[in-house]
Design an enzyme around this catalytic site. Structure first.
Site, PDB file in Angstrom:
ATOM      1  N   SER A 173       0.880  -1.148  -0.047  1.00  0.00           N
ATOM      2  CA  SER A 173      -0.231   0.276   0.248  1.00  0.00           C
ATOM      3  C   SER A 173       1.153   1.265   0.048  1.00  0.00           C
ATOM      4  O   SER A 173       1.913   1.123   0.590  1.00  0.00           O
ATOM      5  CB  SER A 173      -0.968   0.173   0.902  1.00  0.00           C
ATOM      6  OG  SER A 173      -1.476   1.296   1.159  1.00  0.00           O
ATOM      7  N   ASN A 244      -1.320  -4.188  -6.397  1.00  0.00           N
ATOM      8  CA  ASN A 244      -1.774  -2.932  -5.305  1.00  0.00           C
ATOM      9  C   ASN A 244      -2.316  -1.630  -6.762  1.00  0.00           C
ATOM     10  O   ASN A 244      -1.671  -1.804  -7.514  1.00  0.00           O
ATOM     11  CB  ASN A 244      -0.909  -3.149  -4.095  1.00  0.00           C
ATOM     12  CG  ASN A 244      -1.919  -2.434  -2.737  1.00  0.00           C
ATOM     13  OD1 ASN A 244      -3.289  -1.797  -2.878  1.00  0.00           O
ATOM     14  ND2 ASN A 244      -1.720  -2.978  -1.461  1.00  0.00           N
ATOM     15  N   GLY A 266      -8.478   0.997 -10.722  1.00  0.00           N
ATOM     16  CA  GLY A 266      -8.926   1.676 -12.012  1.00  0.00           C
ATOM     17  C   GLY A 266      -8.333   1.659 -13.061  1.00  0.00           C
ATOM     18  O   GLY A 266      -8.053   0.791 -13.985  1.00  0.00           O
TER      19      GLY A 266
END
EC number: 1.3.5.2
Length: 342
Positions: A173, A244, A266
């Site tokens: 992340s 990720n 996306g």
């Protein structure tokens, strides 16, 4: 079709509010019997010694706290991944921290592992009654120094071990300071060694083997991917999730909200994540299965990730833009083809 009518209304809301409303609505529909299970005949896919009813899963991040597991499973997913969860509850980064970029079918988030903590998550998992394949995604608390990160992962692993079908270790992340440094060779060597030793101990203790998956970033150089692949094989990890969110902004930098800080997901991530899958597959040579995630906005996107070397795929942002029909269309396409598990 129904989602095409609802989406404009949801998009009038703040993204985080819309997220909460959606989960609450799904739970209500499930409780009242208005959310029938979507099932498609599919040959089970064997990965990590688990039999997945179909190869399409929900990526971590949508149901961080495990409050909507059964309702989300009704949408037709072959498996659900909850989290990221940390040892202690934390509020995450200040709001606003979630941004839509509809012109590019993209999302930027800087949530920061907001979650109720591992103990409450386990309660939620138990209360859900879900009997399908469940992944639990674990991370470190924001205030835990990087040199102590291993302790946080081990705490979570011990606690979720008997409640997860598999455990995902999130080291990628971009929204927790320094977290991605754990992908560096020295740090990753130590982390994987500690995780494997603890997994072995827990397996011996409980007489049950719970697989470990490592989730990596899309923003890695080829040399880094080579090193990571070698370490995954050396420490006998059970799977790798690629990828990720990205810190790159190609395709959105000129759009409103396109330069917000955080991880981009996306459509702009589609090709980047598929490239990482292809590179990993080239190095791993089927030694470790790959779970493909990142920018799956159509069934074809998922198929391309399978063709690049993934055994399973996960969807999140595509669900926001395309709705639940994306799940059934993707399952239908992948299950109409011969898939080979790693």
């Amino acid at each position: 079709m129904m989602y095409n009518l609802l989406r404009p209304l949801l998009f009038l809301l703040d993204p985080e509010t819309a997220h909460t409303v959606t989960l609450d609505t799904l739970n209500l529909l499930k409780r009242t019997g208005l959310l029938p299970d979507r099932t498609i005949d599919c040959t089970p896919v064997r990965v990590m010694e688990l039999d997945f009813p179909n190869p399409v899963g929900l990526a971590a991040g949508l149901d961080k706290n495990g409050t909507c597991i059964s309702a989300l499973a009704s949408l037709g997913f072959g498996f659900i991944e909850v989290g990221t969860i940390t040892p202690r509850p934390q509020v995450g980064n200040p709001r606003p921290r979630l941004f839509r970029i509809p012109q590019a079918e993209a999302i930027i988030n800087r949530m920061g592992f907001n979650n109720v903590g591992v103990d409450k998550l386990i309660e939620n998992v138990q209360q859900s009654g879900y009997r399908g394949i469940l992944g639990i995604n674990i991370g470190k608390n924001a205030d835990t120094p990087l040199q102590n990160a291993i302790d946080d992962y081990l705490i979570c692993l011990r606690k979720v071990y008997l409640h997860a079908s598999y455990v995902t270790v999130n080291i990628s992340s971009p929204n927790t300071q320094q977290l991605r440094q754990l992908q560096n060779e020295t740090e990753l060597e130590h982390l994987l060694g500690a995780l494997k030793a603890e997994q072995t101990r827990l397996s011996d203790l409980h007489g049950r083997y719970t697989p470990l998956a490592i989730k990596i970033a899309p923003d890695l150089e080829s040399e880094q991917i080579t090193v990571i692949a070698s370490l995954l094989m050396k420490h006998r990890m059970d799977a790798v999730i690629a990828t990720n969110t990205t810190t790159a902004r190609e395709g959105v930098e000129h759009l409103p909200r396109g330069n917000e800080k955080g991880g981009l997901s996306g459509a702009p991530l589609t090709e980047r994540s598929t490239t990482v899958i292809r590179q990993l597959a080239n190095h791993l040579q089927h030694a470790i299965p790959i779970i493909g995630a990142g920018g799956i906005m159509s069934a074809r996107d998922a198929q391309l990730k399978i063709e690049a070397g993934a055994s399973l795929v996960q969807i999140y942002s595509g669900l926001i833009y395309r709705g639940p029909d994306l799940v059934t269309k993707t399952v239908s396409l992948l299950c109409s083809r011969t898939t080979h598990a790693g």
